[in-house]
Design a protein around this motif. Structure first.
Motif, mmCIF file in Angstrom:
data_model
loop_
_atom_site.group_PDB
_atom_site.id
_atom_site.type_symbol
_atom_site.label_atom_id
_atom_site.label_comp_id
_atom_site.label_asym_id
_atom_site.label_seq_id
_atom_site.Cartn_x
_atom_site.Cartn_y
_atom_site.Cartn_z
ATOM 1 N N ALA A 107 -2.713 -3.129 -5.651
ATOM 2 C CA ALA A 107 -3.646 -3.961 -6.464
ATOM 3 C C ALA A 107 -3.161 -4.052 -7.880
ATOM 4 O O ALA A 107 -4.008 -4.570 -8.865
ATOM 5 N N LYS A 108 -1.969 -3.547 -8.027
ATOM 6 C CA LYS A 108 -1.446 -3.532 -9.260
ATOM 7 C C LYS A 108 -2.183 -2.484 -10.398
ATOM 8 O O LYS A 108 -2.378 -2.655 -11.640
ATOM 9 N N GLN A 109 -3.101 -1.352 -9.799
ATOM 10 C CA GLN A 109 -3.684 -0.585 -10.586
ATOM 11 C C GLN A 109 -2.880 0.963 -10.548
ATOM 12 O O GLN A 109 -2.764 1.749 -10.094
ATOM 13 N N PHE A 110 -1.973 0.615 -12.013
ATOM 14 C CA PHE A 110 -0.643 1.590 -11.967
ATOM 15 C C PHE A 110 -1.225 2.734 -12.852
ATOM 16 O O PHE A 110 -2.008 2.451 -13.834
ATOM 17 N N SER A 111 -0.874 4.000 -12.572
ATOM 18 C CA SER A 111 -1.069 5.152 -13.476
ATOM 19 C C SER A 111 0.023 5.405 -14.292
ATOM 20 O O SER A 111 1.220 4.808 -13.849
ATOM 21 N N PRO A 112 0.202 6.061 -15.524
ATOM 22 C CA PRO A 112 1.362 6.166 -16.133
ATOM 23 C C PRO A 112 2.114 7.081 -15.743
ATOM 24 O O PRO A 112 3.541 7.232 -16.120
ATOM 25 N N VAL A 113 1.609 8.094 -14.866
ATOM 26 C CA VAL A 113 2.337 9.374 -14.375
ATOM 27 C C VAL A 113 1.872 9.375 -13.231
ATOM 28 O O VAL A 113 0.485 9.418 -12.545
ATOM 29 N N TYR A 114 2.830 9.614 -12.111
ATOM 30 C CA TYR A 114 2.552 10.202 -10.755
ATOM 31 C C TYR A 114 3.020 11.410 -10.125
ATOM 32 O O TYR A 114 4.153 11.898 -10.668
ATOM 33 N N LEU A 115 2.359 12.364 -9.519
ATOM 34 C CA LEU A 115 2.943 13.532 -8.738
ATOM 35 C C LEU A 115 2.887 13.351 -7.461
ATOM 36 O O LEU A 115 1.780 13.315 -7.013
ATOM 37 N N LEU A 116 4.083 13.371 -6.808
ATOM 38 C CA LEU A 116 3.812 13.241 -5.177
ATOM 39 C C LEU A 116 4.689 14.339 -4.741
ATOM 40 O O LEU A 116 5.760 14.891 -5.207
ATOM 41 N N PHE A 117 3.765 15.101 -3.965
ATOM 42 C CA PHE A 117 4.055 16.580 -3.623
ATOM 43 C C PHE A 117 3.971 16.704 -2.012
ATOM 44 O O PHE A 117 2.985 16.298 -1.528
ATOM 45 N N GLY A 118 4.876 17.641 -1.368
ATOM 46 C CA GLY A 118 4.637 17.688 0.075
ATOM 47 C C GLY A 118 5.927 17.581 0.874
ATOM 48 O O GLY A 118 6.876 17.353 0.221
ATOM 49 N N THR A 119 5.809 17.838 2.215
ATOM 50 C CA THR A 119 6.991 17.943 3.081
ATOM 51 C C THR A 119 7.197 16.575 3.703
ATOM 52 O O THR A 119 8.247 16.541 4.681
ATOM 53 N N GLU A 120 6.473 15.708 3.610
ATOM 54 C CA GLU A 120 6.590 14.459 4.249
ATOM 55 C C GLU A 120 7.545 13.442 3.663
ATOM 56 O O GLU A 120 6.998 12.553 2.958
ATOM 57 N N SER A 121 8.764 13.788 3.784
ATOM 58 C CA SER A 121 9.782 12.835 2.850
ATOM 59 C C SER A 121 9.755 11.536 3.077
ATOM 60 O O SER A 121 10.079 10.640 2.106
ATOM 61 N N PHE A 122 9.379 10.989 4.264
ATOM 62 C CA PHE A 122 9.431 9.508 4.595
ATOM 63 C C PHE A 122 8.266 8.866 3.696
ATOM 64 O O PHE A 122 8.411 7.844 2.902
ATOM 65 N N LEU A 123 7.037 9.561 3.697
ATOM 66 C CA LEU A 123 6.089 8.992 2.891
ATOM 67 C C LEU A 123 6.306 8.977 1.337
ATOM 68 O O LEU A 123 6.034 8.257 0.453
ATOM 69 N N MET A 124 7.078 9.931 0.939
ATOM 70 C CA MET A 124 7.583 10.052 -0.502
ATOM 71 C C MET A 124 8.594 8.986 -0.946
ATOM 72 O O MET A 124 8.517 8.443 -1.987
ATOM 73 N N ARG A 125 9.577 8.710 -0.042
ATOM 74 C CA ARG A 125 10.436 7.553 -0.310
ATOM 75 C C ARG A 125 9.823 6.334 -0.201
ATOM 76 O O ARG A 125 9.871 5.242 -1.068
ATOM 77 N N GLU A 126 9.087 6.001 1.008
ATOM 78 C CA GLU A 126 8.141 4.721 0.786
ATOM 79 C C GLU A 126 7.137 4.650 -0.417
ATOM 80 O O GLU A 126 6.919 3.420 -0.863
ATOM 81 N N THR A 127 6.628 5.679 -0.936
ATOM 82 C CA THR A 127 5.815 5.439 -2.092
ATOM 83 C C THR A 127 6.584 4.908 -3.438
ATOM 84 O O THR A 127 6.390 3.983 -4.059
ATOM 85 N N GLY A 128 7.841 5.807 -3.496
ATOM 86 C CA GLY A 128 8.664 5.370 -4.484
ATOM 87 C C GLY A 128 9.130 3.930 -4.392
ATOM 88 O O GLY A 128 9.123 3.014 -5.214
ATOM 89 N N GLN A 129 9.446 3.420 -3.093
ATOM 90 C CA GLN A 129 9.906 2.246 -3.057
ATOM 91 C C GLN A 129 8.717 1.011 -3.182
ATOM 92 O O GLN A 129 8.925 -0.094 -3.935
ATOM 93 N N LEU A 130 7.665 1.337 -2.808
ATOM 94 C CA LEU A 130 6.327 0.591 -3.210
ATOM 95 C C LEU A 130 6.110 0.404 -4.677
ATOM 96 O O LEU A 130 5.782 -0.552 -5.146
ATOM 97 N N LEU A 131 6.339 1.410 -5.368
ATOM 98 C CA LEU A 131 6.050 1.333 -7.085
ATOM 99 C C LEU A 131 7.195 0.207 -7.490
ATOM 100 O O LEU A 131 6.804 -0.292 -8.312
ATOM 101 N N LEU A 132 8.471 0.718 -6.779
ATOM 102 C CA LEU A 132 9.573 -0.275 -7.587
ATOM 103 C C LEU A 132 9.138 -1.712 -7.194
ATOM 104 O O LEU A 132 9.355 -2.730 -8.021
#
Length: 339
Positions: A11-36
């Motif tokens: 929805a283009k509601q961006f935060s100036p800082v994000y913290l992604l933590f945890g062991t699910e590496s696929f979701l981490m990668r997908e969230t980064g790609q979605l932001l890009l």
């Protein structure tokens, strides 16, 4: 939590800082790609950079974050492996100016999105920098998805790849392909190619195209044994052997399945629900749901007897006492006889 974060990003509601933590590496990668995709689109060559905190100091990333974008309105800076957020020791000694980071978090650059990827099970909540980051950032813990979340994720990924799925098809994909998101993503790529842009996948097509995971085959094998359908059980076993699955591995997974059924039966008797059991046994809720459906068909004596037979077959395999494949066949045939 991650699904809500994705909705905000889309929805283009961006935060100036994000913290992604945890062991699910696929979701981490997908969230980064979605932001890009959502923030930069085709501008990532000019306004995207990444820093590994095991190789670079945090002030290098902060300096980049404070630099204006090049020919664009926004820029993204990824911070990988922020070891200073955990109690873990760094592999190589890198000195991080955490006071510089804390100062930036109080007044982040409005034109930069700074994303921290912390692939750790836990963060050190005692540290000041961790507290400041969690206070300033849009934070999400990326852990194994629950069964409803997996189905929601499958439907969402299908839409993102340009096709739709019937609810029954989503159920089939979730049950046949397992819970590994990397594997599920590969299967969805296959469905996308078959459906084409704007296409639709129904239950019959999903069942035709998605191969059963090893976990699902073991469940089917156990189910055929329960129903005393020895011929069907043997056919599943022979198919697994043709797929180059080792008999000793199949036997170990069967043993694990029967142990899980026994544990579920015991915990259910004590009043635990399926979600609680999944947490106690540290297994995915979907596995608990499948095994719970079989638990009522066995007496305690039958289950302990089967586990004992599996242990004996395992011992014979490992000591070279008999042909490995034959041992599994004999076990299946023995269980297929009426008690």
């Amino acid at each position: 939590m991650v699904m809500e974060l994705w909705k905000q990003i889309k929805a283009k509601q961006f935060s100036p800082v994000y913290l992604l933590f945890g062991t699910e590496s696929f979701l981490m990668r997908e969230t980064g790609q979605l932001l890009l995709e959502q923030v930069l689109g085709d501008e990532r060559d000019f306004n995207f950079s990444t820093y590994d905190m095991e190789e670079s100091p945090i002030e290098a990333a902060i300096e980049d974050a404070e630099t204006f974008p090049f020919l664009g309105e926004k820029k993204i800076v990824f911070v990988q492996n922020p070891v200073f957020l955990t109690a873990e020791k760094q592999k190589e000694k890198i000195t991080h100016n955490l006071a510089r980071l804390e100062a930036y978090l109080k007044e982040p650059a409005p034109y930069t999105i700074l994303v921290f990827f912390a692939p750790y099970e836990k963060l050190d909540e005692r540290k000041k920098v961790t507290k400041e980051l969690k206070k300033a950032a849009a934070a999400a813990e990326l852990k194994k998805l629950s069964e409803p979340e997996v189905k929601q994720w499958i439907a969402g990924q299908a839409k993102r790849k340009g096709f739709t799925m019937d609810p029954e098809a989503v159920e089939i994909v979730a049950s046949l392909a397992g819970t590994n998101l990397f594997m599920l993503s590969n299967e969805l790529d296959k469905l996308a190619l078959y459906a084409g842009s704007g296409g639709r996948i129904d239950a019959q097509t999903a069942e035709m195209l998605i191969p059963k995971s090893l976990e699902q085959n073991i469940f089917s094998l156990t189910d055929k044994v329960v129903q005393r359908k020895t011929g069907d059980a043997l056919r599943i076993y022979y198919d697994l052997v043709k797929q180059n699955e080792e008999p000793i591995k199949i036997l170990a997974l069967l043993a694990g399945q029967f142990r899980l059924i026994y544990q579920i039966k015991e915990l259910a008797r004590k009043g635990y629900g399926q979600q609680q059991i999944a947490g106690l046994l540290k297994v995915h809720p979907y596995r608990v749901k499948m095994a719970a459906g079989l638990a009522g068909r066995f007496s305690d004596e039958e289950l302990t007897g089967m586990i004992g037979q599996l242990a004996e077959a395992d011992y014979l395999m490992k000591t070279g006492g008999a042909d490995k494949s034959l041992l599994v066949e004999l076990f299946l045939m023995k269980l297929g006889r009426p008690s």
